[in-house]
Design a protein around this motif. Structure first.
Motif, PDB file in Angstrom:
ATOM      1  N   SER A   1      10.091 -54.149 -28.280  1.00 45.33           N
ATOM      2  CA  SER A   1      10.107 -52.982 -29.257  1.00 45.33           C
ATOM      3  C   SER A   1      11.477 -52.054 -29.176  1.00 45.33           C
ATOM      4  CB  SER A   1       9.120 -52.074 -29.476  1.00 45.33           C
ATOM      5  OG  SER A   1       9.032 -51.459 -27.999  1.00 45.33           O
ATOM      6  N   LYS A   2      12.308 -52.466 -28.063  1.00 42.30           N
ATOM      7  CA  LYS A   2      13.509 -51.860 -27.795  1.00 42.30           C
ATOM      8  C   LYS A   2      14.346 -52.265 -29.022  1.00 42.30           C
ATOM      9  CE  LYS A   2      14.311 -50.714 -23.213  1.00 42.30           C
ATOM     10  NZ  LYS A   2      15.518 -50.990 -21.999  1.00 42.30           N
ATOM     11  N   VAL A   3      15.343 -50.995 -29.062  1.00 39.96           N
ATOM     12  CA  VAL A   3      16.308 -51.297 -30.162  1.00 39.96           C
ATOM     13  C   VAL A   3      17.844 -51.844 -29.473  1.00 39.96           C
ATOM     14  CG1 VAL A   3      17.844 -49.685 -31.714  1.00 39.96           C
ATOM     15  CG2 VAL A   3      15.279 -49.124 -31.247  1.00 39.96           C
TER      16      VAL A   3
ATOM     17  N   GLN B   1      21.531 -48.812 -32.071  1.00 40.43           N
ATOM     18  CA  GLN B   1      21.461 -47.464 -31.577  1.00 40.43           C
ATOM     19  C   GLN B   1      22.591 -46.596 -31.754  1.00 40.43           C
ATOM     20  OE1 GLN B   1      18.120 -46.174 -30.584  1.00 40.43           O
ATOM     21  NE2 GLN B   1      19.221 -43.972 -30.786  1.00 40.43           N
ATOM     22  N   ARG B   2      23.663 -47.190 -31.444  1.00 40.31           N
ATOM     23  CA  ARG B   2      24.972 -46.468 -31.660  1.00 40.31           C
ATOM     24  C   ARG B   2      25.048 -46.032 -33.243  1.00 40.31           C
ATOM     25  NH1 ARG B   2      26.740 -49.851 -27.723  1.00 40.31           N
ATOM     26  NH2 ARG B   2      27.674 -51.565 -29.202  1.00 40.31           N
ATOM     27  N   ALA B   3      24.702 -47.209 -33.935  1.00 33.92           N
ATOM     28  CA  ALA B   3      24.761 -46.871 -35.277  1.00 33.92           C
ATOM     29  C   ALA B   3      23.812 -45.729 -36.110  1.00 33.92           C
ATOM     30  CB  ALA B   3      24.371 -48.060 -36.154  1.00 33.92           C
ATOM     31  N   ARG B   4      22.732 -45.643 -35.342  1.00 36.07           N
ATOM     32  CA  ARG B   4      21.554 -44.653 -35.736  1.00 36.07           C
ATOM     33  C   ARG B   4      22.133 -43.325 -35.157  1.00 36.07           C
ATOM     34  NH1 ARG B   4      15.804 -47.097 -33.919  1.00 36.07           N
ATOM     35  NH2 ARG B   4      15.620 -48.384 -35.611  1.00 36.07           N
TER      36      ARG B   4
ATOM     37  N   PRO C   1      24.898 -38.592 -27.885  1.00 35.75           N
ATOM     38  CA  PRO C   1      26.102 -39.729 -27.044  1.00 35.75           C
ATOM     39  C   PRO C   1      27.076 -39.224 -27.929  1.00 35.75           C
ATOM     40  CG  PRO C   1      24.322 -41.187 -27.771  1.00 35.75           C
ATOM     41  CD  PRO C   1      23.814 -39.707 -28.351  1.00 35.75           C
ATOM     42  N   ALA C   2      28.299 -39.385 -27.171  1.00 35.48           N
ATOM     43  CA  ALA C   2      29.745 -39.022 -27.620  1.00 35.48           C
ATOM     44  C   ALA C   2      30.029 -40.472 -28.509  1.00 35.48           C
ATOM     45  CB  ALA C   2      30.803 -38.862 -26.395  1.00 35.48           C
TER      46      ALA C   2
END
Length: 152
Positions: free
Chosen positions: A68-70, A75-78, A150-151
């Protein structure tokens, strides 16, 4: 006869019987001796307490299965989408705050025609001041949310 109270027998008295209100299970004679009040013909409300669940608790944010990990790219896109949304919301809120401050005019907004009563004017000024404070708080919250991301 039934006595109402903690741990009481919750059976209703039969027609013609009296119900004694008390904080413990006691007999009618004991209730009268202790000075309990008799309630005749009054509707009785019994409130059932909630029972704790006995099933297994669901962890709010416990470890998750590996499947179930992204993906990191997803995740960066989200995070990027979240940042864009928050920044646009921040810009909109800051513009609204600027407009509110202009109308507030350093605590001396222009009086409106319906404010012949000075207290009405003072009430509106107080409402404006409170609205500005809420808006500033909202902006601070949005900035905190952006800082958590996150940056990019």
């Amino acid at each position: 006869m039934a006595a109402a109270g903690r741990g009481a027998d919750h059976r209703l008295p039969l027609s013609g019987q009296r119900l004694h209100a008390s904080s413990a299970d006691i007999s009618a004679k004991e209730a009268e001796a202790k000075g309990c009040k008799t309630i005749e013909g009054a509707p009785i409300t019994v409130i059932q307490g909630t029972r704790p669940r006995t099933g297994s608790p669901v962890p709010a944010s416990g470890p998750r299965p590996a499947d179930s990990k992204v993906e990191p790219a997803q995740q960066r896109a989200r995070d990027g989408d979240a940042r864009r949304i928050l920044e646009s919301e921040l810009k909109k809120e800051e513009e609204q705050l600027e407009q509110m401050r202009k109308e507030f005019n350093n605590g001396e907004p222009e009086r409106r025609g319906d404010e012949r009563n000075y207290q009405k004017y003072l009430d509106r000024v107080a409402e404006m001041k409170a609205a500005i404070a809420r808006k500033e708080s909202d902006i601070a919250a949005i900035k905190r949310e952006i800082s958590k991301l996150p940056a990019s």
